[in-house]
Design a protein around this motif. Structure first.
Motif, short mmCIF file in Angstrom:
data_model
loop_
_atom_site.label_atom_id
_atom_site.label_comp_id
_atom_site.label_asym_id
_atom_site.label_seq_id
_atom_site.Cartn_x
_atom_site.Cartn_y
_atom_site.Cartn_z
N ASP A 14 0.87 -1.18 0.00
CA ASP A 14 0.00 0.00 0.00
C ASP A 14 0.91 1.23 0.00
O ASP A 14 1.78 1.35 0.87
CB ASP A 14 -0.86 -0.05 1.27
N ILE A 15 0.70 2.14 -0.92
CA ILE A 15 1.55 3.32 -1.04
C ILE A 15 1.51 4.19 0.23
O ILE A 15 2.48 4.90 0.51
CB ILE A 15 1.16 4.14 -2.30
N ASN A 29 -6.02 13.59 -9.98
CA ASN A 29 -6.69 14.16 -11.14
C ASN A 29 -6.44 15.67 -11.10
O ASN A 29 -5.94 16.20 -10.10
CB ASN A 29 -8.19 13.82 -11.16
N GLY A 34 -8.51 15.06 -4.39
CA GLY A 34 -8.74 13.69 -3.94
C GLY A 34 -9.71 12.99 -4.88
O GLY A 34 -10.30 13.62 -5.77
N GLY A 35 -9.85 11.68 -4.69
CA GLY A 35 -10.73 10.90 -5.57
C GLY A 35 -10.75 9.47 -5.08
O GLY A 35 -10.70 9.23 -3.88
N ASP A 39 -5.36 7.88 -4.92
CA ASP A 39 -5.65 9.26 -4.53
C ASP A 39 -6.51 9.29 -3.26
O ASP A 39 -6.21 10.02 -2.30
CB ASP A 39 -6.40 9.91 -5.72
N PRO A 118 3.19 4.66 -7.28
CA PRO A 118 2.20 3.65 -7.66
C PRO A 118 2.26 3.51 -9.19
O PRO A 118 3.03 4.23 -9.84
CB PRO A 118 0.88 4.29 -7.24
N ILE A 120 0.90 4.67 -12.05
CA ILE A 120 0.04 5.79 -12.46
C ILE A 120 -0.76 5.44 -13.72
O ILE A 120 -0.23 4.83 -14.65
CB ILE A 120 0.91 7.04 -12.71
N MET A 129 -1.63 -2.21 -18.20
CA MET A 129 -0.53 -2.24 -17.24
C MET A 129 0.82 -2.60 -17.85
O MET A 129 1.85 -2.03 -17.48
CB MET A 129 -0.89 -3.18 -16.10
N VAL A 156 5.33 0.53 -5.94
CA VAL A 156 4.44 -0.18 -5.00
C VAL A 156 3.18 -0.61 -5.75
O VAL A 156 2.42 0.23 -6.23
CB VAL A 156 4.07 0.72 -3.81
N1 AR6 Z 1 -1.34 1.62 -3.02
C1 AR6 Z 1 -0.74 1.28 -4.18
N2 AR6 Z 1 -1.41 1.11 -5.33
C2 AR6 Z 1 -2.76 1.28 -5.30
C3 AR6 Z 1 -3.46 1.65 -4.12
C4 AR6 Z 1 -2.69 1.82 -2.95
N3 AR6 Z 1 -3.26 2.16 -1.76
N4 AR6 Z 1 -4.79 1.76 -4.43
C5 AR6 Z 1 -4.92 1.47 -5.74
N5 AR6 Z 1 -3.69 1.17 -6.28
P1 AR6 Z 1 -5.90 4.64 -9.71
P2 AR6 Z 1 -5.32 6.28 -12.10
C6 AR6 Z 1 -3.34 0.86 -7.69
O1 AR6 Z 1 -7.25 4.37 -10.23
O2 AR6 Z 1 -5.58 5.14 -13.01
C7 AR6 Z 1 -8.67 8.61 -8.88
O3 AR6 Z 1 -10.04 8.67 -8.63
C8 AR6 Z 1 -4.44 0.43 -8.61
O4 AR6 Z 1 -4.64 -0.97 -8.49
O5 AR6 Z 1 -5.73 4.99 -8.29
O6 AR6 Z 1 -4.11 7.15 -12.35
C9 AR6 Z 1 -8.05 9.98 -9.10
O7 AR6 Z 1 -8.68 10.99 -8.35
C10 AR6 Z 1 -3.88 0.82 -9.97
O8 AR6 Z 1 -3.04 -0.20 -10.51
O9 AR6 Z 1 -5.19 5.86 -10.55
C11 AR6 Z 1 -8.19 10.18 -10.57
O10 AR6 Z 1 -9.46 10.71 -10.89
C12 AR6 Z 1 -3.01 2.03 -9.70
O11 AR6 Z 1 -2.87 2.07 -8.28
C13 AR6 Z 1 -8.06 8.77 -11.14
O12 AR6 Z 1 -8.46 7.91 -10.10
C14 AR6 Z 1 -3.60 3.35 -10.18
O13 AR6 Z 1 -5.00 3.37 -10.07
C15 AR6 Z 1 -6.64 8.45 -11.51
O14 AR6 Z 1 -6.61 7.19 -12.13
#
Ligand code: AR6
Length: 176
Positions: A14-15, A29, A34-35, A39, A118, A120, A129, A156
């Motif tokens: 977990d990041i 975003n 936050g989101g 995030d 993470p 991104i 991926m 991570v």
């Molecule tokens: N630690 C590490 N990795 C994680 C965690 C965590 N706690 N939680 C999820 N992941 P995403 P994006 C992974 O959707 O695609 C948000 O709503 C997850 O499995 O978090 O850049 C923002 O506000 C995935 O592989 O980010 C934006 O609106 C990776 O992190 C939007 O999502 C990224 O997933 C950004 O989308």
């Protein structure tokens, strides 16, 4: 794995639990309010002060990055990057590469010694991926020669398949 004196680690976790890292990177975003996903986890763990500071720096576009304090997180800073939405923001590989490049340069400018990322754009933003991992490692390896302060870069991944995929992608990059 060590490249030009910099340790690159791939871990499952977990990041928000990377206590030994000076800075963690958020997949944000453009509103920086936050989101979901990473995030959401980062803002929940940091507390409401984070949103106050980050949203005052918004909006930022895909590929850009800004740095804030980490508040209740165990790190010194958070770097917020906005990844490209796959199929929407183009060229997506360039924009994703910019996230990693800009984040590394921001951390370097602050003279930080360690940074955790993470994957991104690979969640809600739909970036496949495997492709994203190739862009990530290629960019990190390109930027490494510029780094003087950063000695550890940790990727991570939340789940086992993502972890395995990234380990293999890093090995493939090194073999090239
Ligand atoms: N630690 C590490 N990795 C994680 C965690 C965590 N706690 N939680 C999820 N992941 P995403 P994006 C992974 O959707 O695609 C948000 O709503 C997850 O499995 O978090 O850049 C923002 O506000 C995935 O592989 O980010 C934006 O609106 C990776 O992190 C939007 O999502 C990224 O997933 C950004 O989308």
């Amino acid at each position: 794995m060590k490249i030009s004196g910099v340790e690159i680690q791939v871990v499952q976790g977990d990041i928000t639990r990377q206590e030994d890292m000076a800075v963690i990177v958020n997949a944000a975003n453009s509103s920086l309010r936050g989101g979901g996903g990473v995030d959401g986890a980062i803002h929940r763990a940091a507390g409401p002060e984070l949103k106050k500071e980050s949203s005052a720096l918004a909006p930022i576009g895909p590929g850009q990055a800004v740095i804030t304090g980490a508040y209740r997180l165990p790190n010194q800073y958070v770097i917020h990057c906005v990844g490209p939405v796959y199929g929407v923001h183009k060229p997506e590989d360039e924009l994703l590469a910019s996230c990693y490049r800009n984040a590394l340069r921001l951390a370097e400018k602050q003279q930080l010694d360690s940074i955790a990322f993470p994957a991104i754009s690979t969640g809600v933003y739909g970036y496949p991926m495997q492709e994203a991992a190739q862009v990530m490692f290629k960019t990190i390896i390109e930027v490494i020669a510029e780094l003087k302060h950063i000695k550890k870069i940790r990727i991570v991944l939340f789940d086992r398949p993502a972890y395995e995929l990234h380990r293999q992608a890093l090995e493939a990059c090194q073999a090239e």
